[in-house]
Design an enzyme around this catalytic site. Structure first.
Site, PDB file in Angstrom:
ATOM      1  N   LEU A 140       0.876  -1.163   0.000  1.00 49.90           N
ATOM      2  CA  LEU A 140       0.000   0.000   0.000  1.00 49.90           C
ATOM      3  C   LEU A 140       0.916   1.216   0.000  1.00 49.90           C
ATOM      4  CD1 LEU A 140      -2.632  -1.005   2.718  1.00 49.90           C
ATOM      5  CD2 LEU A 140      -3.103  -0.669   0.282  1.00 49.90           C
ATOM      6  N   ASP A 141       0.600   2.207  -0.805  1.00 50.60           N
ATOM      7  CA  ASP A 141       1.436   3.392  -0.866  1.00 50.60           C
ATOM      8  C   ASP A 141       1.487   4.095   0.487  1.00 50.60           C
ATOM      9  OD1 ASP A 141       2.064   3.294  -3.698  1.00 50.60           O
ATOM     10  OD2 ASP A 141      -0.055   3.736  -4.013  1.00 50.60           O
ATOM     11  N   LYS A 142       2.483   4.941   0.659  1.00 52.14           N
ATOM     12  CA  LYS A 142       2.651   5.691   1.902  1.00 52.14           C
ATOM     13  C   LYS A 142       1.387   6.443   2.280  1.00 52.14           C
ATOM     14  CE  LYS A 142       5.643   9.267   3.927  1.00 52.14           C
ATOM     15  NZ  LYS A 142       6.765  10.208   3.647  1.00 52.14           N
TER      16      LYS A 142
END
Length: 200
Positions: free
Chosen positions: A45-47
């Site tokens: 999951l992206d930041k």
């Protein structure tokens, strides 16, 4: 199976889906829990995204979940700027053209529903920045593929930028009982059952 380990995490906003700290200010998975050294996140999951992340040392399970031919459904609750109309929702359901690594990719058909009221999620830390002159709304989007920043690219393609993105479910595995930053340990049979994978 005794050496196989399975964890699920509710990844908070601002945490990288990795264990390596490439900058002193980075927040990484090891800041949330004392994971053993041989486990890795399944996908990422992206930041700036939140929600369900599986962490394991089971390489066969990782392959199974990441290979799009197995079509494991992933559900995201997505706050967007604006209120998508029927045409935008129809486009998302049928598939839209997005750019991935300078190539055009048409997304697979997706299940997309517009929430009538905000879903039951804790407030994000830090809070989402809103434009007072623009309304916002929430969508439930279920995909069977996971291209880089796919949900954000899909929503942008139909004119509704993403404000907040939370992965809430993978197959029947969900965030129930997990606050942001919390980790749950699962056994082999439980995670296979929740993911609808037959034991080998």
């Amino acid at each position: 199976m005794s050496d196989l380990r399975y964890y699920i995490l509710n990844k908070p906003y601002g945490v990288l889906s990795q264990f390596t700290r490439e900058h002193p200010d980075h927040r990484v998975l090891g800041d949330l829990y004392d994971f053993p050294g041989d486990v890795y996140p399944v996908g990422r999951l992206d930041k700036d995204s939140e929600g369900l992340l599986i962490i394991t040392n089971d390489k066969a399970l990782t392959h199974r979940l990441l290979d799009p031919k197995f079509e494991h459904p992933r559900t995201y609750w997505v706050q967007v700027e604006g209120i998508p109309d029927r045409e935008a929702l129809s486009q998302l359901r049928k598939g839209v053209a997005i750019r991935i690594k300078k190539q055009t990719h048409r997304t697979r058909p997706a299940r997309v529903e517009l929430f009538t009221s905000p879903p039951p999620l804790p407030e994000r830390d830090p809070p989402v920045r809103f434009r007072k002159t623009v309304p916002d709304s929430w969508l439930s989007i279920q995909l069977t593929e996971g291209k880089n920043r796919q949900v954000r690219r899909m929503c942008a393609a139909v004119g509704f930028p993403v404000l907040r993105l939370v992965r809430t479910q993978i197959q029947q595995l969900n965030l129930s009982g997990l606050a942001p930053g919390q980790v749950k340990v699962l056994d082999h049979s439980t995670i296979l059952s929740k993911l609808k994978i037959a034991p080998q």
